[in-house]
Design a protein around this motif. Structure first.
Motif, PDB file in Angstrom:
ATOM      1  N   LEU A  47     -14.619   1.113  -4.607  1.00  0.00           N
ATOM      2  CA  LEU A  47     -14.070   1.086  -3.248  1.00  0.00           C
ATOM      3  C   LEU A  47     -14.104  -0.323  -2.671  1.00  0.00           C
ATOM      4  O   LEU A  47     -15.012  -1.102  -2.971  1.00  0.00           O
ATOM      5  N   THR A  48     -13.139  -0.612  -1.846  1.00  0.00           N
ATOM      6  CA  THR A  48     -12.994  -1.846  -1.069  1.00  0.00           C
ATOM      7  C   THR A  48     -12.770  -3.094  -1.927  1.00  0.00           C
ATOM      8  O   THR A  48     -12.842  -4.199  -1.411  1.00  0.00           O
ATOM      9  N   THR A  49     -12.465  -2.934  -3.215  1.00  0.00           N
ATOM     10  CA  THR A  49     -12.235  -4.102  -4.074  1.00  0.00           C
ATOM     11  C   THR A  49     -10.743  -4.409  -4.168  1.00  0.00           C
ATOM     12  O   THR A  49      -9.898  -3.525  -4.059  1.00  0.00           O
ATOM     13  N   PHE A  50     -10.438  -5.679  -4.383  1.00  0.00           N
ATOM     14  CA  PHE A  50      -9.052  -6.103  -4.540  1.00  0.00           C
ATOM     15  C   PHE A  50      -8.475  -5.574  -5.842  1.00  0.00           C
ATOM     16  O   PHE A  50      -9.183  -5.447  -6.846  1.00  0.00           O
ATOM     17  N   HIS A  51      -7.170  -5.281  -5.809  1.00  0.00           N
ATOM     18  CA  HIS A  51      -6.468  -4.730  -6.963  1.00  0.00           C
ATOM     19  C   HIS A  51      -4.963  -4.864  -6.745  1.00  0.00           C
ATOM     20  O   HIS A  51      -4.515  -5.109  -5.619  1.00  0.00           O
ATOM     21  N   PHE A  52      -4.199  -4.692  -7.815  1.00  0.00           N
ATOM     22  CA  PHE A  52      -2.739  -4.632  -7.718  1.00  0.00           C
ATOM     23  C   PHE A  52      -2.160  -4.177  -9.042  1.00  0.00           C
ATOM     24  O   PHE A  52      -2.840  -4.167 -10.067  1.00  0.00           O
ATOM     25  N   LEU A  53      -0.901  -3.802  -9.015  1.00  0.00           N
ATOM     26  CA  LEU A  53      -0.138  -3.444 -10.207  1.00  0.00           C
ATOM     27  C   LEU A  53       0.993  -4.443 -10.390  1.00  0.00           C
ATOM     28  O   LEU A  53       1.534  -4.970  -9.416  1.00  0.00           O
ATOM     29  N   MET A  54       1.349  -4.684 -11.645  1.00  0.00           N
ATOM     30  CA  MET A  54       2.501  -5.514 -11.994  1.00  0.00           C
ATOM     31  C   MET A  54       3.243  -4.802 -13.120  1.00  0.00           C
ATOM     32  O   MET A  54       2.627  -4.427 -14.123  1.00  0.00           O
ATOM     33  N   ALA A  55       4.547  -4.625 -12.946  1.00  0.00           N
ATOM     34  CA  ALA A  55       5.349  -3.900 -13.934  1.00  0.00           C
ATOM     35  C   ALA A  55       5.574  -4.704 -15.195  1.00  0.00           C
ATOM     36  O   ALA A  55       5.614  -5.933 -15.176  1.00  0.00           O
ATOM     37  N   GLY A  56       5.759  -3.971 -16.273  1.00  0.00           N
ATOM     38  CA  GLY A  56       6.165  -4.573 -17.537  1.00  0.00           C
ATOM     39  C   GLY A  56       7.656  -4.916 -17.506  1.00  0.00           C
ATOM     40  O   GLY A  56       8.313  -4.806 -16.462  1.00  0.00           O
ATOM     41  N   PRO A  57       8.228  -5.292 -18.649  1.00  0.00           N
ATOM     42  CA  PRO A  57       9.596  -5.809 -18.701  1.00  0.00           C
ATOM     43  C   PRO A  57      10.699  -4.794 -18.414  1.00  0.00           C
ATOM     44  O   PRO A  57      11.842  -5.190 -18.206  1.00  0.00           O
ATOM     45  N   GLU A  58      10.397  -3.511 -18.391  1.00  0.00           N
ATOM     46  CA  GLU A  58      11.405  -2.496 -18.054  1.00  0.00           C
ATOM     47  C   GLU A  58      11.122  -1.845 -16.714  1.00  0.00           C
ATOM     48  O   GLU A  58      11.668  -0.785 -16.402  1.00  0.00           O
ATOM     49  N   GLY A  59      10.241  -2.468 -15.916  1.00  0.00           N
ATOM     50  CA  GLY A  59       9.867  -1.889 -14.641  1.00  0.00           C
ATOM     51  C   GLY A  59       8.856  -0.766 -14.843  1.00  0.00           C
ATOM     52  O   GLY A  59       8.454  -0.463 -15.967  1.00  0.00           O
ATOM     53  N   ALA A  60       8.454  -0.163 -13.747  1.00  0.00           N
ATOM     54  CA  ALA A  60       7.489   0.930 -13.828  1.00  0.00           C
ATOM     55  C   ALA A  60       7.674   1.881 -12.655  1.00  0.00           C
ATOM     56  O   ALA A  60       7.983   1.458 -11.538  1.00  0.00           O
ATOM     57  N   ILE A  61       7.489   3.145 -12.951  1.00  0.00           N
ATOM     58  CA  ILE A  61       7.417   4.182 -11.932  1.00  0.00           C
ATOM     59  C   ILE A  61       6.014   4.743 -12.028  1.00  0.00           C
ATOM     60  O   ILE A  61       5.582   5.184 -13.105  1.00  0.00           O
ATOM     61  N   VAL A  62       5.305   4.679 -10.917  1.00  0.00           N
ATOM     62  CA  VAL A  62       3.875   5.009 -10.909  1.00  0.00           C
ATOM     63  C   VAL A  62       3.602   6.034  -9.811  1.00  0.00           C
ATOM     64  O   VAL A  62       4.018   5.845  -8.667  1.00  0.00           O
ATOM     65  N   SER A  63       2.900   7.105 -10.162  1.00  0.00           N
ATOM     66  CA  SER A  63       2.431   8.061  -9.169  1.00  0.00           C
ATOM     67  C   SER A  63       1.029   7.661  -8.753  1.00  0.00           C
ATOM     68  O   SER A  63       0.203   7.286  -9.592  1.00  0.00           O
ATOM     69  N   GLU A  64       0.787   7.731  -7.460  1.00  0.00           N
ATOM     70  CA  GLU A  64      -0.541   7.423  -6.918  1.00  0.00           C
ATOM     71  C   GLU A  64      -1.046   8.623  -6.141  1.00  0.00           C
ATOM     72  O   GLU A  64      -0.312   9.206  -5.351  1.00  0.00           O
ATOM     73  N   TRP A  65      -2.302   8.959  -6.367  1.00  0.00           N
ATOM     74  CA  TRP A  65      -2.981  10.004  -5.610  1.00  0.00           C
ATOM     75  C   TRP A  65      -4.214   9.370  -5.001  1.00  0.00           C
ATOM     76  O   TRP A  65      -4.893   8.567  -5.656  1.00  0.00           O
ATOM     77  N   ALA A  66      -4.495   9.722  -3.760  1.00  0.00           N
ATOM     78  CA  ALA A  66      -5.584   9.027  -3.073  1.00  0.00           C
ATOM     79  C   ALA A  66      -6.099   9.844  -1.894  1.00  0.00           C
ATOM     80  O   ALA A  66      -5.537  10.872  -1.521  1.00  0.00           O
ATOM     81  N   THR A  67      -7.140   9.286  -1.310  1.00  0.00           N
ATOM     82  CA  THR A  67      -7.570   9.780  -0.012  1.00  0.00           C
ATOM     83  C   THR A  67      -6.597   9.231   1.025  1.00  0.00           C
ATOM     84  O   THR A  67      -5.768   8.372   0.725  1.00  0.00           O
ATOM     85  N   TYR A  68      -6.693   9.699   2.233  1.00  0.00           N
ATOM     86  CA  TYR A  68      -5.768   9.317   3.300  1.00  0.00           C
ATOM     87  C   TYR A  68      -5.604   7.802   3.384  1.00  0.00           C
ATOM     88  O   TYR A  68      -6.576   7.057   3.309  1.00  0.00           O
ATOM     89  N   HIS A  69      -4.365   7.368   3.529  1.00  0.00           N
ATOM     90  CA  HIS A  69      -4.053   5.940   3.650  1.00  0.00           C
ATOM     91  C   HIS A  69      -3.946   5.578   5.129  1.00  0.00           C
ATOM     92  O   HIS A  69      -2.992   5.964   5.802  1.00  0.00           O
ATOM     93  N   ASP A  70      -4.930   4.865   5.599  1.00  0.00           N
ATOM     94  CA  ASP A  70      -4.940   4.357   6.973  1.00  0.00           C
ATOM     95  C   ASP A  70      -4.459   2.920   6.915  1.00  0.00           C
ATOM     96  O   ASP A  70      -5.184   2.034   6.474  1.00  0.00           O
ATOM     97  N   ASN A  71      -3.226   2.675   7.319  1.00  0.00           N
ATOM     98  CA  ASN A  71      -2.651   1.336   7.204  1.00  0.00           C
ATOM     99  C   ASN A  71      -3.509   0.282   7.894  1.00  0.00           C
ATOM    100  O   ASN A  71      -3.498  -0.878   7.501  1.00  0.00           O
ATOM    101  N   ALA A  72      -4.283   0.682   8.900  1.00  0.00           N
ATOM    102  CA  ALA A  72      -5.164  -0.273   9.594  1.00  0.00           C
ATOM    103  C   ALA A  72      -6.253  -0.804   8.661  1.00  0.00           C
ATOM    104  O   ALA A  72      -6.836  -1.859   8.925  1.00  0.00           O
ATOM    105  N   GLY A  73      -6.533  -0.111   7.572  1.00  0.00           N
ATOM    106  CA  GLY A  73      -7.561  -0.536   6.632  1.00  0.00           C
ATOM    107  C   GLY A  73      -7.040  -1.355   5.464  1.00  0.00           C
ATOM    108  O   GLY A  73      -7.787  -1.713   4.564  1.00  0.00           O
ATOM    109  N   LEU A  74      -5.753  -1.671   5.460  1.00  0.00           N
ATOM    110  CA  LEU A  74      -5.137  -2.435   4.369  1.00  0.00           C
ATOM    111  C   LEU A  74      -5.348  -3.924   4.590  1.00  0.00           C
ATOM    112  O   LEU A  74      -5.044  -4.457   5.659  1.00  0.00           O
ATOM    113  N   ARG A  75      -5.889  -4.615   3.580  1.00  0.00           N
ATOM    114  CA  ARG A  75      -6.149  -6.043   3.652  1.00  0.00           C
ATOM    115  C   ARG A  75      -5.557  -6.741   2.435  1.00  0.00           C
ATOM    116  O   ARG A  75      -5.794  -6.317   1.305  1.00  0.00           O
ATOM    117  N   PHE A  76      -4.773  -7.790   2.656  1.00  0.00           N
ATOM    118  CA  PHE A  76      -4.175  -8.553   1.572  1.00  0.00           C
ATOM    119  C   PHE A  76      -5.004  -9.808   1.308  1.00  0.00           C
ATOM    120  O   PHE A  76      -5.548 -10.408   2.238  1.00  0.00           O
TER     121      PHE A  76
END
Length: 170
Positions: A135-164
């Protein structure tokens, strides 16, 4: 250039045999995270559900070839910090985390993104489910050469808690 971006995603989805339903098209959002380099740092997606009362979230992520989501983390607000897991549906993606030792031979990070904290990655293939490492650690995804479609499941997304990690991103 929203029309150009939408066409790029429609072409990728067509390549994978997917058509946008009315719900998907109505709820689709496209972003370059205000970094001005959509081709390399951006994404499209839509929320299947984001329910604060019951604390759950489902999201579909579309990444064009080589495109990355801006490095980010989720912190607690009035809601707990978001915990998430991802499954690649089509294509493949690099799944980056700041947890773990630096992985050699990383793909180039676009200069427009700026430096990253997430130096550990795995190549995530179709059907593989990976959770956020901590929890609370930095992360990201980057697509391979044909792009990517990714499903994400999570706890509630509170946009106020998003930090770049890049202070210019939004």
């Amino acid at each position: 250039q929203g029309d150009v971006a939408l066409k790029a995603y429609e072409d990728m989805l067509s390549f994978y045999g997917i058509q946008l339903s009315d719900f998907m098209r109505k709820n689709l959002w496209i972003t370059d995270f205000e970094l001005g380099d959509f081709e390399h740092v951006g994404m499209a997606g839509f929320f299947w559900v984001n329910d604060a009362e019951h604390g759950y979230f489902a999201h579909e992520i579309y990444l064009l070839p080589g495109q990355m989501i801006t490095e980010h983390r989720h912190v607690a607000t009035d809601h707990p910090a978001k915990h998430e897991s991802w499954m690649v549906e089509k294509g493949w993606a690099y799944n980056f985390s700041e947890v773990g030792d630096e992985t050699p031979n990383a793909p180039a990070i676009p200069a427009t993104h700026g430096p990253i904290k997430s130096k550990n990655f795995v190549v995530q293939k179709v059907g593989e489910v990976l959770p956020l490492k901590a929890l609370t650690t930095f992360h990201f995804l980057m697509a391979g050469p044909e792009g990517a479609i990714v499903s994400e499941w999570a706890t509630y997304h509170d946009n106020a808690g998003l930090r770049f990690s890049n202070p210019k991103a939004a």
